[in-house]
Design an enzyme around this catalytic site. Structure first.
Site, PDB file in Angstrom:
ATOM      1  CD  GLN A 237      -2.932  -1.025   2.378  1.00  0.00           C
ATOM      2  OE1 GLN A 237      -3.156  -2.056   2.975  1.00  0.00           O
ATOM      3  NE2 GLN A 237      -3.482   0.119   2.734  1.00  0.00           N
ATOM      4  NE  ARG A 384     -13.805   0.522   3.187  1.00  0.00           N
ATOM      5  CZ  ARG A 384     -14.180  -0.043   2.058  1.00  0.00           C
ATOM      6  NH1 ARG A 384     -14.145  -1.335   1.911  1.00  0.00           N
ATOM      7  NH2 ARG A 384     -14.583   0.691   1.057  1.00  0.00           N
ATOM      8  CB  CYS A 385     -10.650   3.085  10.328  1.00  0.00           C
ATOM      9  SG  CYS A 385      -9.419   2.484  11.466  1.00  0.00           S
ATOM     10  CD  GLU A 760      -9.485   4.486   5.531  1.00  0.00           C
ATOM     11  OE1 GLU A 760      -9.124   4.909   6.610  1.00  0.00           O
ATOM     12  OE2 GLU A 760      -8.814   3.754   4.785  1.00  0.00           O
TER      13      GLU A 760
HETATM   14  O1  CDP Z   1      -7.065   6.626   0.246  1.00  0.00           O
HETATM   15  P1  CDP Z   1      -8.238   5.897  -0.338  1.00  0.00           P
HETATM   16  O2  CDP Z   1      -8.235   5.821  -1.823  1.00  0.00           O
HETATM   17  O3  CDP Z   1      -8.463   4.570   0.312  1.00  0.00           O
HETATM   18  O4  CDP Z   1      -9.571   6.690   0.130  1.00  0.00           O
HETATM   19  P2  CDP Z   1     -10.323   7.972  -0.430  1.00  0.00           P
HETATM   20  O5  CDP Z   1      -9.394   9.111  -0.591  1.00  0.00           O
HETATM   21  O6  CDP Z   1     -11.485   8.156   0.475  1.00  0.00           O
HETATM   22  O7  CDP Z   1     -10.823   7.577  -1.883  1.00  0.00           O
HETATM   23  C1  CDP Z   1     -11.542   6.409  -2.189  1.00  0.00           C
HETATM   24  C2  CDP Z   1     -12.157   6.562  -3.575  1.00  0.00           C
HETATM   25  O8  CDP Z   1     -13.297   7.443  -3.489  1.00  0.00           O
HETATM   26  C3  CDP Z   1     -11.200   7.180  -4.589  1.00  0.00           C
HETATM   27  O9  CDP Z   1     -11.407   6.628  -5.873  1.00  0.00           O
HETATM   28  C4  CDP Z   1     -11.611   8.631  -4.557  1.00  0.00           C
HETATM   29  O10 CDP Z   1     -11.284   9.345  -5.706  1.00  0.00           O
HETATM   30  C5  CDP Z   1     -13.129   8.552  -4.361  1.00  0.00           C
HETATM   31  N1  CDP Z   1     -13.608   9.771  -3.695  1.00  0.00           N
HETATM   32  C6  CDP Z   1     -14.473  10.634  -4.359  1.00  0.00           C
HETATM   33  O11 CDP Z   1     -14.904  10.332  -5.477  1.00  0.00           O
HETATM   34  N2  CDP Z   1     -14.841  11.822  -3.753  1.00  0.00           N
HETATM   35  C7  CDP Z   1     -14.411  12.144  -2.522  1.00  0.00           C
HETATM   36  N3  CDP Z   1     -14.744  13.286  -1.956  1.00  0.00           N
HETATM   37  C8  CDP Z   1     -13.559  11.255  -1.830  1.00  0.00           C
HETATM   38  C9  CDP Z   1     -13.157  10.091  -2.451  1.00  0.00           C
END
Ligand code: CDP
Length: 806
Positions: A237, A384-385, A760
């Site tokens: 990761q 997942r947090c 998360e």
């Molecule tokens: O770091 P991680 O990718 O696990 O988590 P995240 O930043 O929450 O993003 C998860 C997915 O959700 C990614 O594909 C982001 O682009 C999308 N996302 C989104 O579309 N809009 C947001 N405000 C936050 C995340």
């Protein structure tokens, strides 16, 4: 403009930028079975490694005889701690400042600990030969109960640190003590409790669970003796961190280590840390001069690579009799297993646990966390947090319900009374966190209205009466949870990993024909980054998302990044992406001004072009400007159109949400049916609503698994009794409830596009919501707190304790 000229809205739609439900581009290869995972990699001359593991939870290793295993045809070498000592690698540093045995050195400290590593021509020979390694053990008394770890006569687990009074995080109280960490104002909290009208205190246990990604942890190490270069493919990761740690441990210069993380089949925190398998594969490749593959099986994954939670949280709330919270205290024992291998930002031994005041305006609060060693596997990752946020959210949300019950208040009314109000943002909590933005009341009101909360409570009342009259054996529960996350580690002023500040990065190159590539230091494990980062660029630069390639997971090509966990990709790398775009756009504007023979300030941005203010017929599109960047730049300007941004966020982002769940529990079988689950999330600006929905579905399914059945359980002898998917609950489509999703949008004021993380949130908010629902079902019968997981057996036992089977 003629009628055929596309409007701004039409041009914008074509870009598939932010806000668009763009289909996931990575699925084109995934649904065709064309993904490229570590285990797909086959290199010429590749060998396979497998571990011999300890059957004991605690034992002295008297002798290891590898003769028979080494004699098996096809076996190339057998590595033990003695071999590793010759290269000073029998122990390795952990991310938490502790050290961890790579292979058993004198003792084994948990069941299935790695004892020796057999390297053979094929996987099956390695596995068969591993069984022939003869190990003589002398069993020792073991302890798997963290609450007994600091008893005067508790077994000594770590002989290497037994006499050390200082650990990586300060003074130690006992030979099995890892650290004590405190936050908040103890005196103020104690004073609030001394004056309180009403107080509650409950030991709230978040059991040990495991992220259990479908693809287990694995790697291929290939050392080129001639060039002195190591290439390491793996399920990482955080590829750059693995490169740096790999260099520090192996002493191979960092520029001679190439780390590649290909497609990853789920991580959820399990693939953040460094494991003995990686070290052994690297050493084996150096020793044999051939590539070596190591692949965990399911039992190894569940019982040895990073667990999560295992927090014993004695939680207290003080309040006035009309329901205003005046204080919060929480004393926690954290079970770290045999080595402290928590994946937290270095200065935070209990992660961001001090987000425990949650979504409430609590004037005085204090937490204290004691980490202890037990005979269990190491880990302590954020499943997942964000680091330890799920534990905090579970404690506060259960405690809120317990207090509401004591006050005789409805859980929604009690929450509403204590939620941080809209006008208080940016809000500084009693622990010093500055919550960036929120509109909690609007969210809770929307949730309550949508599910018809009042009607549900009326129905529950009727059912309770029917139950009391003996007309039904089902009890109905309504679970409410309101959570605030803290994601996007992190500001470098308070977050680092082994001294490396937790920024992140993006490098964007726009090609002459107007398409481009963006390389990042994060790494998707299924979150759809290839789809969504391109949407940010599409909106920022006016280039269709389809014309942007996203590349992650290659330390040779991507700028340095800290990786993907704790929902940090959007808050940190999403911001870096937008900022890199803005540098490119600024240069494009200068080129446009030169080409249109106007001043920069006379131009305005219009979806995909710069146009002359007051004269919209005169414009240059990004495609034209990209071409010009390679042949017609203004005198003195460097050609080309690319930029890099390292983004150090000024603060975390604080996504929030409120969930409501309705369950029916059969008191005679303990079966819980989830009738309804409504999830409202606010992650600020939404990049891809479809991906967000997918993230919520996935996270809620994991929350359902955790709340309703997951536990990595040990018997008194330290045997892991849940090390396979027969015993460890991983929900399938059959058990998984139907999810209703909803949202509000409160942008983050400090993020360039206003986005907060989301991946998360459903795990953080989902677990307390399920647990509150099951607990709510039994409240009218006098129950206060039933511990998770709420599987049929435990729920039946809870009903039994309440005398319901008499
Ligand atoms: O770091 P991680 O990718 O696990 O988590 P995240 O930043 O929450 O993003 C998860 C997915 O959700 C990614 O594909 C982001 O682009 C999308 N996302 C989104 O579309 N809009 C947001 N405000 C936050 C995340």
């Amino acid at each position: 403009m003629n009628d055929m000229t596309p409007t701004a809205a039409e041009r914008s739609a074509k870009l598939e930028g932010m806000g668009c439900k763009r289909k996931r581009v990575e699925d084109i290869r995934f649904v065709q079975g064309k993904g490229n995972y570590v285990d797909d990699l086959k290199l010429p001359g590749m060998l396979y490694g497998d571990f011999i593991r300890s059957p004991h939870a605690h034992a002295r290793v008297k002798k290891i005889d590898t003769t028979k295993a080494a004699a098996v045809p096809g076996v190339v070498a057998v590595i033990t701690a003695e071999t590793l000592k010759t290269v000073n690698l029998a122990w390795m540093p952990t991310l938490a400042g502790d050290v961890q045995m790579v292979l058993a050195d004198g003792k084994v400290l948990f069941q299935n600990q790695e004892v020796a590593f057999v390297i053979a021509e094929d996987r099956y020979t390695a596995a068969d030969a591993a069984e022939l390694v003869e190990v003589e053990y002398e069993a020792l008394p073991c302890n798997v109960d963290p609450l007994k770890a600091m008893a005067p006569n508790a077994p000594v687990i770590r002989e290497d640190t037994k006499d050390k009074t200082e650990g990586a995080h300060g003074p130690r109280k006992h030979y099995n003590h890892v650290f004590n960490w405190q936050a908040g104002d103890k005196a103020a909290a104690d004073a609030a409790f001394a004056k309180a009208d009403v107080a509650i205190k409950e030991m709230i246990v978040y059991p040990r669970v495991h992220p259990c990604p479908l693809e287990t942890c694995q790697c291929v190490a290939s050392f080129d003796k001639v060039k002195g270069e190591l290439t390491l493919w793996g399920t990482f990761q955080a590829p750059h961190v693995i490169r740096t740690v790999g260099s520090l441990i192996s002493k191979i210069p960092e520029h001679k280590i190439h780390v590649i993380a290909p497609d990853i089949g789920g991580g959820f925190g399990n693939k953040v840390g460094a494991y003995p398998g990686y070290i052994c594969a690297i050493v084996a490749s150096i020793v044999t001069g051939r590539p070596v593959k190591w692949v965990e099986d399911r039992i190894e994954n569940l019982s040895t690579t990073a667990f999560a939670r295992d927090f014993y949280m004695e939680t207290e709330i003080a309040a006035t009799k009309d329901g205003k919270i005046t204080g919060l205290r929480c004393n926690t024992i954290a079970d770290h297993g045999a080595f402290d291998a928590c994946a937290n930002a270095t200065k935070w031994p209990a992660g961001l646990f001090s987000i425990i005041s949650g979504s409430y305006d609590i004037p005085a609060a204090h937490v204290s966390v004691d980490g202890v060693y037990t005979n269990k596997a190491p880990g302590g990752v954020a499943y997942r947090c964000s680091f330890r946020v799920t534990e905090a959210a579970y404690a506060i949300e259960r405690a809120m319900d317990i207090m509401a019950q004591k006050l005789g208040m409805d859980p929604v009314e009690f929450r509403m009374k204590n939620l941080i109000r809209r006008e208080q943002f940016p809000y500084t909590s009693a622990f010093g966190w500055v919550y960036d933005s929120g509109d909690y009341q609007t969210a809770l009101n929307k949730a309550v209205e949508t599910v018809g909360y009042k009607k549900l409570r009326a129905e529950q009342k009727q059912k309770q009466e029917a139950f009391k009259r003996g007309e039904t054996r089902e009890v109905m529960g309504i679970g409410v949870a309101f959570f605030t996350e803290i994601v996007g580690a992190g500001p470098s002023r308070n977050c680092d990993i082994l001294g490396i500040a937790m920024f992140d990065s993006a490098e964007i190159r726009i090609h002459p024909t107007g398409s481009g590539i963006c390389r990042l230091g994060t790494k998707s494990q299924g979150q759809g980054h290839e789809t969504t980062y391109a949407q940010i660029i599409a909106t920022e630069l006016g280039i269709a998302a389809d014309n942007i390639m996203i590349e992650e997971g290659n330390t040779d090509t991507a700028p340095y990044g800290l990786g993907t966990y704790g929902s940090r990709s959007t808050p940190v790398s999403g911001a870096a992406t937008a900022m890199a775009c803005r540098k490119i756009k600024a240069k494009a504007q200068m080129i446009a001004a030169y080409m249109l023979e106007v001043h920069d300030d006379d131009l305005e941005w219009d979806v995909d072009r710069f146009r002359v203010k007051g004269n919209p017929e005169r414009f240059k599109t990004m495609t034209e400007l990209a071409w010009a960047a390679y042949h017609e730049v203004p005198p003195g300007m460097e050609p080309g159109l690319e930029a890099i941004n390292y983004y150090d966020p000024p603060n975390f982002t604080f996504p929030f949400g409120t969930y409501i769940c309705v369950v029916d529990v059969d008191v005679d079988t303990g079966t819980t049916k989830v009738r309804r689950f409504y999830a409202l999330d606010d992650c600020g600006t939404r990049i891809n609503p479809m991906i967000i929905e997918g993230q919520i579905h996935g996270g809620l399914t994991e929350a359902f698994g955790i709340a309703m059945g997951q536990e990595i359980h040990y018997d008194d002898e330290g045997n892991v009794t849940t090390a396979s998917l027969l015993d460890y609950f991983l929900p399938t489509a059959v058990e998984t409830p139907k999810w209703e999703t909803d949202w509000t949008t409160t942008p983050s004021p400090h993020h360039p596009i206003g986005a907060k993380g989301v991946g998360e949130s459903p795990n953080v908010g989902g677990v307390p919501c399920f647990s509150n629902a099951v607990n709510d079902a039994f409240k009218f019968l006098g129950s206060t707190h039933i511990q998770m997981p709420h599987d049929n057996w435990r729920t039946w036992m809870a009903a039994d304790k309440l005398g319901l089977h008499a």
